[in-house]
Design a protein around this motif. Structure first.
Motif, PDB file in Angstrom:
ATOM      1  N   THR A 131       0.824  -1.214   0.000  1.00 12.81           N
ATOM      2  CA  THR A 131       0.000   0.000   0.000  1.00 12.81           C
ATOM      3  C   THR A 131       0.854   1.258   0.000  1.00 12.81           C
ATOM      4  OG1 THR A 131      -1.742  -1.175   1.214  1.00 12.81           O
ATOM      5  CG2 THR A 131      -1.806   1.237   1.232  1.00 12.81           C
ATOM      6  N   LEU A 132       1.841   1.292   0.887  1.00 10.17           N
ATOM      7  CA  LEU A 132       2.684   2.488   0.969  1.00 10.17           C
ATOM      8  C   LEU A 132       3.517   2.665  -0.301  1.00 10.17           C
ATOM      9  CD1 LEU A 132       3.648   4.881   2.552  1.00 10.17           C
ATOM     10  CD2 LEU A 132       5.279   3.416   3.754  1.00 10.17           C
ATOM     11  N   THR A 133       3.977   1.566  -0.878  1.00  8.60           N
ATOM     12  CA  THR A 133       4.735   1.657  -2.129  1.00  8.60           C
ATOM     13  C   THR A 133       3.896   2.287  -3.229  1.00  8.60           C
ATOM     14  OG1 THR A 133       6.045  -0.299  -1.560  1.00  8.60           O
ATOM     15  CG2 THR A 133       5.961   0.327  -3.880  1.00  8.60           C
ATOM     16  N   LEU A 134       2.656   1.830  -3.373  1.00  8.27           N
ATOM     17  CA  LEU A 134       1.779   2.377  -4.411  1.00  8.27           C
ATOM     18  C   LEU A 134       1.481   3.853  -4.155  1.00  8.27           C
ATOM     19  CD1 LEU A 134      -0.743  -0.583  -4.839  1.00  8.27           C
ATOM     20  CD2 LEU A 134       1.122   0.065  -6.361  1.00  8.27           C
ATOM     21  N   LEU A 135       1.267   4.220  -2.899  1.00  8.14           N
ATOM     22  CA  LEU A 135       0.987   5.621  -2.578  1.00  8.14           C
ATOM     23  C   LEU A 135       2.187   6.508  -2.886  1.00  8.14           C
ATOM     24  CD1 LEU A 135      -0.916   5.224   0.820  1.00  8.14           C
ATOM     25  CD2 LEU A 135      -1.881   5.953  -1.365  1.00  8.14           C
ATOM     26  N   LEU A 136       3.394   6.014  -2.588  1.00  9.74           N
ATOM     27  CA  LEU A 136       4.590   6.819  -2.849  1.00  9.74           C
ATOM     28  C   LEU A 136       4.876   6.939  -4.343  1.00  9.74           C
ATOM     29  CD1 LEU A 136       6.991   5.505  -0.055  1.00  9.74           C
ATOM     30  CD2 LEU A 136       5.766   7.672  -0.112  1.00  9.74           C
TER      31      LEU A 136
END
Length: 289
Positions: free
Chosen positions: A68-73
């Protein structure tokens, strides 16, 4: 916060996201270890409590949070502290929800035993527990601190806070720190007095190797201790007199850390920012054109 024109490569974003999630799990494991030790558990028993705290669900939480955090970044690179912390909080909630759903999948959905693990209440309890334990605050702070390292490209998550942002961030830290301190203090008190202080001392301790071993009444007297925070038990000593046994320091350390967080918020609100908000551009009317 807006986004920056400098995109983050998926590999760098994934590396940062995984580091944030692993650091969050390490903080949670440390908290479980401290709580176990505060209850007079041996080091081996404390480590067993950490290892037995749903390790497979923790792994799923790390994986889901990392993705999730990878996609958001990658798709919305933050330019400052608020954006970086906020994205990490969302990833934390995604990880907690995924872990709870995986537990329901294994314990209820696949074997066809609805309600075996608690049903939808498990998901609600996981999200509520994560929130009340200060999970969003801690994972956000972890992300902000790690964002100032070489894990992310320069210029992402490292901009100075403006005066208004410092004030807002300070207010958040003050409120969160005081709330956590109040929750930790009230929780320590409720745990200490549950069932009656004398009875709780006799059944749960804390114990002392110098205490008299007897089942007669009046061997132990309980009270609430403010330093360290928790239950205090006065035992009749085997050789005469009394011996005092106090709870561990985990609740006290948590309260002090929470108050330190509030103090950091006060410092943010009372010190001058290194860079103040830029003045508004004059309009054409103000320029007389």
């Amino acid at each position: 916060m807006g986004t920056t024109a400098h995109l983050i490569s998926p590999l760098i974003a994934a590396r940062f996201a995984l580091t944030v999630m692993l650091a969050a799990v390490a903080v949670a494991a440390t908290a479980v270890l401290m709580i176990a030790l505060s209850r007079d558990a041996a080091m081996g028993e404390a480590w067993a409590a950490v290892a037995g705290a749903y390790p497979s669900q923790a792994a799923i939480a790390v994986l889901a949070g990392t993705v999730t955090l990878t996609l958001l970044l990658v798709f919305s690179p933050p330019t400052g502290h608020w954006g970086l912390g906020g994205r990490s909080v969302l990833a934390g909630y995604a990880g907690v929800a995924s872990a709870a759903l995986s537990l329901l999948l294994v314990a209820e959905w696949i074997p066809g035993e609805p309600g075996a693990a608690g049903g939808p209440a498990v998901l609600a309890a996981a999200i509520l527990g994560f929130t009340l334990a200060g999970g969003p605050l801690w994972i956000g702070l972890i992300a902000v601190l790690l964002g100032r390292t070489a894990l992310l490209p320069r210029g992402i998550g490292t901009q100075r806070l403006s005066a208004s942002e410092r004030s807002r961030f300070g207010a958040v830290l003050i409120a969160a720190g005081l709330c956590l301190a109040a929750i930790a203090t009230s929780g320590a008190y409720l745990v200490a007095v549950h069932g009656g202080l004398d009875y709780a001392c006799a059944v749960e301790g804390p114990f002392s190797p110098l205490a008299e071993l007897s089942e007669r009444a009046g061997v132990v007297t309980g009270s609430f201790s403010w330093w360290p925070l928790g239950r205090s038990c006065t035992w009749a000593a085997a050789g005469g007199g009394t011996v005092l046994a106090t709870s561990g320091w985990s609740h006290t350390v948590l309260v002090l850390a929470s108050l330190g967080l509030a103090a950091a918020g006060i410092a943010l609100r009372t010190t001058r920012a290194g860079q103040t908000d830029a003045p508004a551009e004059p309009t054409s009317a103000e320029l007389g054109t």
